[in-house]
Write an enzyme that holds these catalytic residues in place. Structure first.
Site, PDB file in Angstrom:
ATOM      1  N   HIS A   9      39.589  40.913  36.476  1.00  0.00           N
ATOM      2  CA  HIS A   9      39.399  40.920  37.764  1.00  0.00           C
ATOM      3  C   HIS A   9      38.710  39.496  38.159  1.00  0.00           C
ATOM      4  O   HIS A   9      38.049  38.853  37.361  1.00  0.00           O
ATOM      5  CB  HIS A   9      38.861  41.911  38.308  1.00  0.00           C
ATOM      6  CG  HIS A   9      39.737  43.244  38.045  1.00  0.00           C
ATOM      7  ND1 HIS A   9      39.171  44.254  38.506  1.00  0.00           N
ATOM      8  CD2 HIS A   9      41.121  43.454  37.552  1.00  0.00           C
ATOM      9  CE1 HIS A   9      40.350  45.376  38.252  1.00  0.00           C
ATOM     10  NE2 HIS A   9      41.457  44.670  37.612  1.00  0.00           N
ATOM     11  N   GLU A  40      36.105  39.271  39.861  1.00  0.00           N
ATOM     12  CA  GLU A  40      34.604  39.452  39.960  1.00  0.00           C
ATOM     13  C   GLU A  40      34.238  39.295  38.275  1.00  0.00           C
ATOM     14  O   GLU A  40      33.166  38.526  38.088  1.00  0.00           O
ATOM     15  CB  GLU A  40      34.012  40.930  40.318  1.00  0.00           C
ATOM     16  CG  GLU A  40      34.646  41.082  41.794  1.00  0.00           C
ATOM     17  CD  GLU A  40      36.261  42.076  41.517  1.00  0.00           C
ATOM     18  OE1 GLU A  40      36.275  43.019  42.417  1.00  0.00           O
ATOM     19  OE2 GLU A  40      36.937  41.510  40.939  1.00  0.00           O
ATOM     20  N   CYS A  46      36.493  47.200  41.853  1.00  0.00           N
ATOM     21  CA  CYS A  46      36.980  48.348  41.171  1.00  0.00           C
ATOM     22  C   CYS A  46      35.494  49.103  40.420  1.00  0.00           C
ATOM     23  O   CYS A  46      34.462  48.174  40.492  1.00  0.00           O
ATOM     24  CB  CYS A  46      38.036  48.277  40.118  1.00  0.00           C
ATOM     25  SG  CYS A  46      37.367  47.395  38.541  1.00  0.00           S
ATOM     26  N   CYS A 100      34.332  46.433  37.659  1.00  0.00           N
ATOM     27  CA  CYS A 100      33.724  45.352  38.055  1.00  0.00           C
ATOM     28  C   CYS A 100      32.282  45.591  38.673  1.00  0.00           C
ATOM     29  O   CYS A 100      31.529  45.000  38.786  1.00  0.00           O
ATOM     30  CB  CYS A 100      34.688  44.629  39.012  1.00  0.00           C
ATOM     31  SG  CYS A 100      35.892  43.763  38.176  1.00  0.00           S
TER      32      CYS A 100
END
Length: 141
Positions: free
Chosen positions: A68, A70, A96, A99
């Site tokens: 992801h 992040e 999420c 993260c």
């Protein structure tokens, strides 16, 4: 518009632009990490270094090893001489759960996101950890 809000709009706009670097077809997500009005890291969703730039399988499902935005921003700063402690993370989609755990552990103090994901448990975890979370919908940018 106050100075911080103006900066928030600009950084979110930059995160959206940065998302365009992603090879993912289903969703392109970008992230910028800012401390003391300076961009200290960035990331977008995609495969790990050295892997092919194909995020989805033949059924259009994200491959399990796709990172992801992040996570990419956080791991990028971990390889540098900089620190994420006290930073703000601007991300185009709400974080999420996985993260969010990385965000908490990295010392980020504020998260600004532009789009709600179907699961909001990551945002709830951030708030529980005392991290300031601000929703800035794209139509307000």
């Amino acid at each position: 518009m106050d100075k911080q809000l103006k900066r928030d709009h600009l950084y979110m706009k930059m995160a959206r632009t940065w998302a365009e670097n992603s090879y993912c077809v289903r969703r392109q997500v970008g992230a910028l990490m800012v401390r003391d009005n300076m961009i200290i890291s960035d990331g977008f969703n995609g495969t790990p270094s050295g892997f092919e730039n194909i995020c989805e399988d033949e059924n259009n499902v994200s491959k399990p090893y796709v990172l992801h935005a992040e996570a990419n921003a956080i791991t990028k700063i971990a390889r540098s001489n900089n620190s994420s402690n006290g930073a703000t993370l601007y991300v185009t989609a709400s974080p999420c759960m996985e993260c969010s755990k990385l965000i908490i552990q990295s010392g980020i103090k504020r998260v600004v996101y532009g789009e709600k994901y179907r699961l909001m448990d990551g945002v709830e975890l951030l708030e529980r950890a005392g991290i300031r979370v601000d929703f800035m919908p794209f139509d307000e940018q």
